[in-house]
Structures are given as C-alpha cells and as structure tokens.
Motif scaffolding. Sequence first.
Motif, short mmCIF file in Angstrom:
data_model
loop_
_atom_site.label_atom_id
_atom_site.label_comp_id
_atom_site.label_asym_id
_atom_site.label_seq_id
_atom_site.Cartn_x
_atom_site.Cartn_y
_atom_site.Cartn_z
N PRO A 52 0.80 -1.25 -0.13
CA PRO A 52 0.12 -0.36 -0.05
C PRO A 52 0.84 1.14 -0.11
CG PRO A 52 -0.75 -1.62 1.73
CD PRO A 52 0.55 -2.16 1.23
N GLU A 53 0.23 2.20 -0.44
CA GLU A 53 0.90 3.51 -0.81
C GLU A 53 1.21 4.22 0.65
OE1 GLU A 53 2.87 6.25 -3.10
OE2 GLU A 53 1.54 4.97 -4.09
N GLY A 54 2.48 4.62 1.03
CA GLY A 54 2.70 5.19 2.23
C GLY A 54 3.11 3.96 3.39
N ARG A 55 3.06 2.84 2.83
CA ARG A 55 3.66 1.81 3.73
C ARG A 55 4.65 0.82 3.17
NH1 ARG A 55 -0.58 -1.37 6.24
NH2 ARG A 55 -1.90 -0.68 4.58
N ARG A 56 5.31 1.13 2.09
CA ARG A 56 5.81 0.38 1.16
C ARG A 56 7.23 -0.16 1.48
NH1 ARG A 56 4.44 2.61 -5.09
NH2 ARG A 56 2.40 1.82 -4.98
#
Length: 151
Positions: A52-56
């Motif tokens: 997920p975007e922001g948790r890569r």
Amino acid sequence: MRTLLARLWRMIEGPLQWRVVRLRNATFMVGVTGVVRDAEGGVLLLEHRFWPEGRRWGLPGGYAKRGETLRETVAREVREETGLEVRVHGLAGLRSGYRLRVEVAYEAEVTGGTLEVDAFEILQARWFPPDALPEGTQEYHRRLVAGAGER
C-alpha cells in the motif's frame, strides 16, 4: 462410538490419515520474513511495488513453497528479491496474521552476492541503521528490527 472411530483411524493410517486431517482443518499460508543485517549492523529494507501507498518499506520475504523449510524460504526470497546470499539464524518473530496466514521471521546475515533488485516486485533496496528506518516502514517490521517481534 469413540472406540469404533479410533479403530477406523488406526486402520486407514498413513497418507489417507493426512488427507482426512487436512480436510477437517484450516489451511494456512506461511509468510516468511528475513531481518537481514550487514557486517556494520545495518538492516536491509526494500521498497515493495505492490504494498500500500505510504507503507511500502519493509523487510524481504514471501510465502513458503511446498517441501521447503522456512529457513530455505528466507534464503530463497532474499536471493530472488535482492541477489544477496544469506545465512539464516534464529527466530525473530512468529505471529498469526490476517485471516489464514501465519508469519514467521528469522534473523539473517549477508554472506555474498551483489545487491540487484527484482524490478518487478521491488522498487529499491537500501541498508539503514536500525534506529533510522525510513518513513513508511511497516510497523511490525520496525519491531522485528528492534528485536521485539512477537514470539
């Protein structure tokens, strides 16, 4: 009734018993993660394309294949994702994850290879000091790096 079931169970033995057990119980996927460290104590993190975007940002890992030990899974996944060879050490964490998934993490150290990412899955790979992980690093992976994984 119980005596009859026990007698039948002993009669079928072997592979058929395993099939019955498998049908009666949930099947889990086993995710395996490596907390890979270099000689200076840095930890290897990957920016994962499909996370997920922001948790890569997170540790290397993937799913165990049939017939593969969990330690072999760590070594294979690190090699596939980064080109690095590792020696797998002790258990760093163990938890039941989302739905029917079990997650296992091992400590590992680099023993060879050249850092070259699998561009399909991984955007970039970098070494970080354990106390300076990038924004967007998975929280559970932060705990594993700090030595506080669930066991």
